[in-house]
Design a protein around this motif. Structure first.
Motif, mmCIF file in Angstrom:
data_model
loop_
_atom_site.group_PDB
_atom_site.id
_atom_site.type_symbol
_atom_site.label_atom_id
_atom_site.label_comp_id
_atom_site.label_asym_id
_atom_site.label_seq_id
_atom_site.Cartn_x
_atom_site.Cartn_y
_atom_site.Cartn_z
ATOM 1 N N PRO A 101 0.466 29.564 -3.420
ATOM 2 C CA PRO A 101 0.055 30.503 -2.366
ATOM 3 C C PRO A 101 -0.276 29.821 -1.045
ATOM 4 O O PRO A 101 -0.014 30.376 0.029
ATOM 5 N N ASN A 102 -0.840 28.628 -1.112
ATOM 6 C CA ASN A 102 -1.193 27.895 0.108
ATOM 7 C C ASN A 102 -0.139 26.878 0.511
ATOM 8 O O ASN A 102 -0.397 26.011 1.351
ATOM 9 N N GLY A 103 1.028 26.976 -0.093
ATOM 10 C CA GLY A 103 2.134 26.133 0.316
ATOM 11 C C GLY A 103 2.173 24.783 -0.361
ATOM 12 O O GLY A 103 1.375 24.461 -1.249
ATOM 13 N N VAL A 104 3.108 23.962 0.091
ATOM 14 C CA VAL A 104 3.386 22.669 -0.516
ATOM 15 C C VAL A 104 2.193 21.724 -0.445
ATOM 16 O O VAL A 104 2.066 20.806 -1.261
ATOM 17 N N TRP A 105 1.295 21.977 0.480
ATOM 18 C CA TRP A 105 0.160 21.073 0.686
ATOM 19 C C TRP A 105 -0.860 21.151 -0.446
ATOM 20 O O TRP A 105 -1.804 20.367 -0.499
ATOM 21 N N THR A 106 -0.649 22.083 -1.371
ATOM 22 C CA THR A 106 -1.486 22.152 -2.574
ATOM 23 C C THR A 106 -1.278 20.921 -3.453
ATOM 24 O O THR A 106 -2.210 20.448 -4.115
ATOM 25 N N LEU A 107 -0.048 20.393 -3.431
ATOM 26 C CA LEU A 107 0.315 19.248 -4.267
ATOM 27 C C LEU A 107 -0.100 17.925 -3.622
ATOM 28 O O LEU A 107 -0.446 17.881 -2.445
ATOM 29 N N PRO A 108 -0.051 16.821 -4.391
ATOM 30 C CA PRO A 108 -0.253 15.502 -3.797
ATOM 31 C C PRO A 108 0.799 15.258 -2.721
ATOM 32 O O PRO A 108 1.908 15.802 -2.803
ATOM 33 N N PRO A 109 0.496 14.477 -1.689
ATOM 34 C CA PRO A 109 -0.756 13.723 -1.546
ATOM 35 C C PRO A 109 -1.880 14.497 -0.889
ATOM 36 O O PRO A 109 -3.005 14.007 -0.834
ATOM 37 N N ASN A 110 -1.625 15.730 -0.406
ATOM 38 C CA ASN A 110 -2.657 16.464 0.322
ATOM 39 C C ASN A 110 -3.750 17.022 -0.577
ATOM 40 O O ASN A 110 -4.935 16.883 -0.288
ATOM 41 N N LEU A 111 -3.321 17.713 -1.659
ATOM 42 C CA LEU A 111 -4.274 18.370 -2.557
ATOM 43 C C LEU A 111 -5.223 19.270 -1.770
ATOM 44 O O LEU A 111 -6.426 19.318 -2.034
ATOM 45 N N ARG A 112 -4.658 19.991 -0.804
ATOM 46 C CA ARG A 112 -5.461 20.833 0.066
ATOM 47 C C ARG A 112 -6.165 21.940 -0.715
ATOM 48 O O ARG A 112 -5.546 22.667 -1.499
ATOM 49 N N ASP A 113 -7.456 22.040 -0.526
ATOM 50 C CA ASP A 113 -8.296 23.074 -1.143
ATOM 51 C C ASP A 113 -8.362 22.967 -2.663
ATOM 52 O O ASP A 113 -8.866 23.895 -3.332
ATOM 53 N N ALA A 114 -7.889 21.883 -3.237
ATOM 54 C CA ALA A 114 -7.935 21.734 -4.689
ATOM 55 C C ALA A 114 -9.356 21.402 -5.150
ATOM 56 O O ALA A 114 -10.058 20.600 -4.520
ATOM 57 N N THR A 115 -9.778 22.025 -6.225
ATOM 58 C CA THR A 115 -11.068 21.693 -6.814
ATOM 59 C C THR A 115 -10.932 20.423 -7.637
ATOM 60 O O THR A 115 -9.825 20.003 -7.987
ATOM 61 N N ARG A 124 9.015 9.426 -3.718
ATOM 62 C CA ARG A 124 9.836 9.493 -2.509
ATOM 63 C C ARG A 124 11.163 8.753 -2.640
ATOM 64 O O ARG A 124 12.045 8.911 -1.802
ATOM 65 N N LYS A 125 11.304 7.928 -3.674
ATOM 66 C CA LYS A 125 12.574 7.257 -3.993
ATOM 67 C C LYS A 125 13.279 6.706 -2.740
ATOM 68 O O LYS A 125 14.422 7.071 -2.437
ATOM 69 N N PRO A 126 12.631 5.827 -1.997
ATOM 70 C CA PRO A 126 13.215 5.395 -0.717
ATOM 71 C C PRO A 126 14.529 4.644 -0.847
ATOM 72 O O PRO A 126 15.439 4.836 -0.031
ATOM 73 N N ALA A 127 14.663 3.778 -1.859
ATOM 74 C CA ALA A 127 15.918 3.026 -1.998
ATOM 75 C C ALA A 127 17.071 3.974 -2.300
ATOM 76 O O ALA A 127 18.142 3.903 -1.668
ATOM 77 N N GLU A 128 16.863 4.876 -3.259
ATOM 78 C CA GLU A 128 17.916 5.814 -3.623
ATOM 79 C C GLU A 128 18.260 6.754 -2.467
ATOM 80 O O GLU A 128 19.426 7.086 -2.236
ATOM 81 N N THR A 129 17.221 7.175 -1.733
ATOM 82 C CA THR A 129 17.434 8.109 -0.631
ATOM 83 C C THR A 129 18.233 7.471 0.499
ATOM 84 O O THR A 129 19.226 8.043 0.985
ATOM 85 N N LEU A 130 17.833 6.285 0.937
ATOM 86 C CA LEU A 130 18.539 5.634 2.043
ATOM 87 C C LEU A 130 19.943 5.198 1.633
ATOM 88 O O LEU A 130 20.867 5.209 2.452
ATOM 89 N N LYS A 137 0.826 -1.220 0.000
ATOM 90 C CA LYS A 137 0.000 0.000 0.000
ATOM 91 C C LYS A 137 0.859 1.268 0.000
ATOM 92 O O LYS A 137 0.363 2.352 -0.313
ATOM 93 N N ASP A 138 2.144 1.136 0.348
ATOM 94 C CA ASP A 138 3.057 2.278 0.326
ATOM 95 C C ASP A 138 3.673 2.513 -1.053
ATOM 96 O O ASP A 138 4.114 3.616 -1.373
ATOM 97 N N ARG A 139 3.697 1.466 -1.859
ATOM 98 C CA ARG A 139 4.484 1.479 -3.090
ATOM 99 C C ARG A 139 4.101 2.572 -4.090
ATOM 100 O O ARG A 139 4.987 3.094 -4.806
ATOM 101 N N PRO A 140 2.828 2.972 -4.211
ATOM 102 C CA PRO A 140 2.513 4.016 -5.195
ATOM 103 C C PRO A 140 3.299 5.310 -5.008
ATOM 104 O O PRO A 140 3.551 6.026 -5.979
ATOM 105 N N ARG A 141 3.736 5.606 -3.779
ATOM 106 C CA ARG A 141 4.475 6.848 -3.546
ATOM 107 C C ARG A 141 5.974 6.689 -3.772
ATOM 108 O O ARG A 141 6.712 7.684 -3.725
ATOM 109 N N ASP A 142 6.433 5.468 -4.022
ATOM 110 C CA ASP A 142 7.865 5.269 -4.251
ATOM 111 C C ASP A 142 8.368 6.084 -5.437
ATOM 112 O O ASP A 142 9.523 6.518 -5.459
#
Length: 283
Positions: free
Chosen positions: A245-259, A55-61, A47-52
């Motif tokens: 204008p509303n910060g990084v949370w405008t983007l996925p995964p939050n999509l805050r206030d997005a229509t 987030r590039k976990p292997a490359e990051t670690l 269930k975590d894999r779609p964000r890989d």
């Protein structure tokens, strides 16, 4: 108030030949060991894999040079995503420790302080549940109550997308100092953080929008007893204009206030552009 940022004096350190690091300006990729690859590929992460892809976990670690037998602090654990992976990777041979905010720092309400302490208390059992590895392989502590025996024993500490909060809450100095005390003389801190444009104004990069300037993060860490080892482009996303204008949370995964009309465009951009930086404790 946020500390003034001093001019940066870049320091170059010797990098082990066994790991190719993306040094400042470099483009080399870190080598991913089989144990890390197996942890990333675990079916427990399905269930975590779609964000890989973001987030590039292997490359990051791998860039952070996290080996499976190390003692690693996960700073400000934020849920299952990285905690599960770190548990799977470090649980068999290493030691994973949850590092929680100093509740007495003045940044937290009484209810929040209680929540921080409760989070630390249940961390080992949660990692065991998420990873299937016994809870005794894991531990946690709050940074106001660090046992003397823990100081100088950590190989790595990971600060994932949290520096903006430390700066806007005015607790960055004390938290980073406490983490520095935990590290071995050659220990390192890996930072992943939403990245502002280099010329973004301070009013946008004070932490309230989630984005920070890379040069400011480097300067802050150098002022607090660390040497800059290098950067990786693993989590870079040039599609992110980093000016929401509303910060990084405008983007996925939050999509805050997005229509509903906005969501396809934002999802096509993906998650934020992020700096991935490595620092070594200076002694």
């Amino acid at each position: 108030m946020r500390r003034a940022i001093l001019p940066i004096l870049a320091l170059s350190l010797a990098i082990p030949a066994s790991l190719a690091l993306a040094a400042p300006g470099g483009k080399q990729a870190a080598q991913i060991n089989p144990e890390l690859a197996a942890a990333v590929a675990s079916p427990l992460r399905d269930k975590d894999r779609p964000r890989d892809q973001y987030r590039k976990p292997a490359e990051t670690l791998a860039f952070f040079q996290v080996a499976p037998d190390m003692k690693v602090g996960e700073y400000a654990p934020g849920g299952e995503w990285y905690s599960r992976l770190l548990g799977l990777y470090l649980g068999p041979k290493g030691k994973l420790v949850g590092l929680y905010f100093d509740p007495t720092s003045g940044a937290f309400s009484e209810a929040s302080q209680k929540g921080i302490r409760e989070g630390a208390a249940k961390y080992p059992a949660e990692i065991a549940n998420w990873s299937g590895i016994p809870a005794e392989r894991f531990s946690a502590l709050t940074l106001d109550a660090v046992p003397a025996g823990e100081k100088g024993t950590f190989d790595r500490i990971l600060i994932m997308r949290m520096m903006h909060n430390l700066l806007r809450w005015d607790i960055a100095d004390r938290e980073v100092k406490a983490m520095r005390d935990l590290l071995r003389p050659d220990g390192m801190i890996g930072i992943e953080q939403h990245r502002a444009k280099a010329d973004a104004p301070f009013s946008y990069t004070d932490g309230s929008k989630g984005y920070l300037r890379e040069k400011d993060v480097i300067a802050f860490m150098e002022m607090n007893g660390f040497s800059f080892v290098g950067r990786s482009a693993a989590n870079a996303n040039p599609r992110d204009p980093a000016n929401w204008p509303n910060g990084v949370w405008t983007l996925p995964p939050n999509l805050r206030d997005a229509t509903e009309a906005d969501k396809p465009r934002l999802q096509a951009i993906g998650e934020s552009d992020r700096m991935t930086l490595l620092f070594r404790k200076r002694v």
